[in-house]
Design an enzyme around this catalytic site. Sequence first.
Site, PDB file in Angstrom:
ATOM      1  N   LYS A 135      -3.054  -8.187   7.163  1.00 25.28           N
ATOM      2  CA  LYS A 135      -1.859  -8.764   8.038  1.00 25.28           C
ATOM      3  C   LYS A 135      -1.784  -7.794   9.343  1.00 25.28           C
ATOM      4  O   LYS A 135      -1.327  -8.398  10.436  1.00 25.28           O
ATOM      5  CB  LYS A 135      -0.530  -8.483   7.291  1.00 25.28           C
ATOM      6  CG  LYS A 135       0.641  -8.772   8.151  1.00 25.28           C
ATOM      7  CD  LYS A 135       1.915  -8.539   6.968  1.00 25.28           C
ATOM      8  CE  LYS A 135       3.177  -8.689   7.642  1.00 25.28           C
ATOM      9  NZ  LYS A 135       4.400  -8.373   6.864  1.00 25.28           N
ATOM     10  N   ARG A 162       1.961  -3.037  -4.310  1.00 25.22           N
ATOM     11  CA  ARG A 162       1.706  -2.366  -2.950  1.00 25.22           C
ATOM     12  C   ARG A 162       2.743  -1.349  -3.186  1.00 25.22           C
ATOM     13  O   ARG A 162       2.751  -0.184  -2.730  1.00 25.22           O
ATOM     14  CB  ARG A 162       1.668  -3.273  -1.991  1.00 25.22           C
ATOM     15  CG  ARG A 162       1.600  -2.604  -0.489  1.00 25.22           C
ATOM     16  CD  ARG A 162       1.470  -3.620   0.376  1.00 25.22           C
ATOM     17  NE  ARG A 162       1.530  -3.143   1.994  1.00 25.22           N
ATOM     18  CZ  ARG A 162       0.590  -2.439   2.456  1.00 25.22           C
ATOM     19  NH1 ARG A 162      -0.659  -1.883   1.991  1.00 25.22           N
ATOM     20  NH2 ARG A 162       0.847  -2.188   3.668  1.00 25.22           N
ATOM     21  N   HIS A 168      -0.188   1.260   6.178  1.00 27.41           N
ATOM     22  CA  HIS A 168       1.189   0.773   7.125  1.00 27.41           C
ATOM     23  C   HIS A 168       0.903   1.512   8.390  1.00 27.41           C
ATOM     24  O   HIS A 168       0.268   2.615   8.626  1.00 27.41           O
ATOM     25  CB  HIS A 168       2.377   1.506   6.317  1.00 27.41           C
ATOM     26  CG  HIS A 168       2.789   0.718   5.141  1.00 27.41           C
ATOM     27  ND1 HIS A 168       2.677   1.280   3.953  1.00 27.41           N
ATOM     28  CD2 HIS A 168       3.717  -0.318   5.185  1.00 27.41           C
ATOM     29  CE1 HIS A 168       3.058   0.292   2.981  1.00 27.41           C
ATOM     30  NE2 HIS A 168       3.742  -0.696   3.739  1.00 27.41           N
ATOM     31  N   TYR A 171      10.295   4.253   1.452  1.00 28.95           N
ATOM     32  CA  TYR A 171       9.711   4.422   0.033  1.00 28.95           C
ATOM     33  C   TYR A 171      10.022   5.848  -0.520  1.00 28.95           C
ATOM     34  O   TYR A 171      10.301   5.959  -1.674  1.00 28.95           O
ATOM     35  CB  TYR A 171       8.389   3.984  -0.211  1.00 28.95           C
ATOM     36  CG  TYR A 171       8.072   2.264   0.020  1.00 28.95           C
ATOM     37  CD1 TYR A 171       8.164   1.598  -1.083  1.00 28.95           C
ATOM     38  CD2 TYR A 171       7.611   2.027   1.129  1.00 28.95           C
ATOM     39  CE1 TYR A 171       8.039   0.040  -0.709  1.00 28.95           C
ATOM     40  CE2 TYR A 171       7.213   0.598   1.396  1.00 28.95           C
ATOM     41  CZ  TYR A 171       7.347  -0.389   0.379  1.00 28.95           C
ATOM     42  OH  TYR A 171       7.091  -1.598   0.605  1.00 28.95           O
ATOM     43  N   ARG A 206      -2.203  -6.093  -0.343  1.00 30.92           N
ATOM     44  CA  ARG A 206      -1.350  -7.126  -0.194  1.00 30.92           C
ATOM     45  C   ARG A 206      -2.220  -8.162  -1.041  1.00 30.92           C
ATOM     46  O   ARG A 206      -3.439  -8.247  -1.160  1.00 30.92           O
ATOM     47  CB  ARG A 206      -1.259  -7.629   1.294  1.00 30.92           C
ATOM     48  CG  ARG A 206      -0.734  -6.558   2.456  1.00 30.92           C
ATOM     49  CD  ARG A 206      -0.617  -7.125   3.908  1.00 30.92           C
ATOM     50  NE  ARG A 206      -0.132  -6.009   4.703  1.00 30.92           N
ATOM     51  CZ  ARG A 206      -0.691  -4.874   4.980  1.00 30.92           C
ATOM     52  NH1 ARG A 206      -1.882  -4.824   4.911  1.00 30.92           N
ATOM     53  NH2 ARG A 206      -0.036  -4.067   5.931  1.00 30.92           N
ATOM     54  N   HIS A 260       4.415  -8.306  -4.018  1.00 27.79           N
ATOM     55  CA  HIS A 260       4.321  -7.124  -3.299  1.00 27.79           C
ATOM     56  C   HIS A 260       4.716  -5.786  -3.878  1.00 27.79           C
ATOM     57  O   HIS A 260       4.529  -4.768  -3.473  1.00 27.79           O
ATOM     58  CB  HIS A 260       5.805  -7.073  -2.435  1.00 27.79           C
ATOM     59  CG  HIS A 260       5.557  -5.959  -1.267  1.00 27.79           C
ATOM     60  ND1 HIS A 260       4.882  -5.734  -0.395  1.00 27.79           N
ATOM     61  CD2 HIS A 260       6.869  -5.005  -1.293  1.00 27.79           C
ATOM     62  CE1 HIS A 260       5.102  -4.728   0.273  1.00 27.79           C
ATOM     63  NE2 HIS A 260       6.326  -4.240  -0.235  1.00 27.79           N
TER      64      HIS A 260
END
Length: 297
Positions: free
Chosen positions: A168, A249, A272, A281, A141, A246
């Site tokens: 995050k 990533r 994640h 994805y 990130r 973004h």
Amino acid sequence: NAKELIKARHSKATREAYATDWRDFSEWALGNKMTALPCEVGPIVLYMAACVEVGLKPNTIARKVAAINYAHKQANLPSPTTLEPVKAALAGIRRTKGMKVKQAAPATIEVMEKILDTCGDDLRGKRDKALLAIGFGGALRRSELAALQVEDIEFTDNGLLIDIQRSKTDQEQKGERIAILQGERLKVKTLLKRWLRASQIKKGYIFRGIVKNKIKDTPITHRQLTNIIKRKAMLAGLDPKKFSGHSLRAGFVTSAATAGANLFSIMDVSRHKSVDTVRKYVRRAEVFKDHAGSKFM
């Protein structure tokens, strides 16, 4: 002190966004001869309507409402944002405007090769190459990339071991360690060594701003990171509007999924927490694989 501990509940980026949103609301309230703090329900709903009129997205408006809520809590005042009229207005905005989020284009491995080719061999070019390669290779990130310090890096035969001090999904700062491969195509370790050698940075922040060929002591900002990606995409002949902070990533995850990497191996790098998020994805990468129409079209 106690106030600082309470403030640390939110990340620096979130607090900065809230500050900007609160300033916007305060100026709007002043211009319309209304009180911003404490505020009643009516003005907030009117403000939300004004946001819709200027074309703001539902998620942006929701964040602005959250900023108003945050300001009231910081002032130890009851927040009107929790009342039904505000909730109903936000639900109505989402229903009428839709909730589809415009996703940044993934900077896949093929895109990354084009982008890295646009970087020069001067001080700024060496920084940008290392920055982009590590951001992609670690599926980082923007906040994680900007916060990287020399002390967080361990060079190995196969690439890099990086300690992410805070992210995050790790607000309690337990820390996470990821591996970034050297790779035949990006050569991440080589690019980082070149930048550190050229910059003579031995400790502290790895990626810093550069002004008139002089390296600053402060870390590169989130906005600068995004601008670098957009500018390099444009130089590579790509549409810069489609790329954001973004993209690095998203590019790693998409490239890994296209190459057939195991879902959980991808998550080991990207960190994640939700399998469903990564599956999006994978679906995008495999949208034409085993397509039903391939049997007859």
